[in-house]
Scaffold this active site. Sequence first.
Site, PDB file in Angstrom:
ATOM      1  CG  ASP A   1      -0.027  -0.269   2.029  1.00  0.00           C
ATOM      2  OD1 ASP A   1       0.917  -0.619   2.458  1.00  0.00           O
ATOM      3  OD2 ASP A   1      -1.139  -0.021   3.620  1.00  0.00           O
TER       4      ASP A   1
ATOM      5  CE  LYS B   1       0.480  28.143  17.281  1.00  0.00           C
ATOM      6  NZ  LYS B   1      -0.636  29.245  16.950  1.00  0.00           N
TER       7      LYS B   1
ATOM      8  CG  ASP C   1       0.679   3.377   4.681  1.00  0.00           C
ATOM      9  OD1 ASP C   1       0.398   3.218   4.262  1.00  0.00           O
ATOM     10  OD2 ASP C   1       0.950   3.449   5.477  1.00  0.00           O
TER      11      ASP C   1
END
Length: 348
Positions: free
Chosen positions: A229, A279, A334
Amino acid sequence: MKNSEQFWKKSVLKFNSSIQEAISNLNNSGLKIVLVVNHKDEFIGTISDGDIRRGLLANLNINDSIKKIINYEALVVPPEFDKKSALKLMELNQIFQVPIINNKKNIVGLFLRHSITIENERNNIMVIMAGGIGKRLLPHTENCPKPMLEVSGKPILEHIIERAKSEGFLNFIISINYLGEMIESYFGNGKKLGVNINYIREKKPLGTAGALSLLNLKTKEPFIVSNGDVITDISYAELLDFHSKNNSIATMAVNLYEWQNPYGVVRLDGVDIRGFEEKPINRTHINAGVYALSNSALSFLEKDCHCDMPKLFEQLMESSQKVIAYPMHEPWLDVGRSADLNKANKKI
């Protein structure tokens, strides 16, 4: 060589660029080389996939300058150099590109080895794990195995095989379980794709490595393993060469994953505040689901027993075997969720 088209111009990058910009350049040009120039457009060096990987292994940040990873001693040739001589030079030095530089240090062309010669066939086998159920992709996988889900009009599995074939891989083994008959019916022996395909038929799900215990390889050559995949532009050939060059028993392709914390972070020492970071971006390497294995790694698997690839790597490490990572920067996806499938269909 198409000098008149100046196709090489898309691989040119300024000296003051970042490693991230070099990665984008490589991915966008498809030429597997960055040609670095100064502010006068004079050639000063090259950057390859390998240069970037070595930089990442040396803990450089993708936002760092390319100055630390440039090959300032890259081989170059003058404009009068012919194809035959350029090919010989590339073969002797085991390189795939050589810039053409005039006496003013300007780039006037680029010899590409693959445009002069046809890619050599590889005897190495590629094993594709295609036996998973794909629960996270329901209802898409209710009547269709995950590797057979279509991306841009053809199954994910076909994308993987065609990518590998373009690099000289012609011999494939596909491990099947859930709705495996659909895979076998579609691909057969591989003749319609110009490759050879054999199958491992799992009687029960064996994980991302367990099916390898059922292999009966007649060669001692290392081989590639890919999850069924994973859609990527990784060079399977370069991964295999990297594995062999480093005398590894198992090599895992790893992808750099970045995640930005949505909050300001407070750094503490006990209850004392030591600093703040707004952040912050966290970076880590994740398993890309593509591997190169030496034949001897198979002896660490128990026949017909479930085993995932990380577990195999752990067993090898516990036995003091050499296992290494292959940092990749190429596009990678993926296809494990519906959102990933939609993303793949938009990108490819």
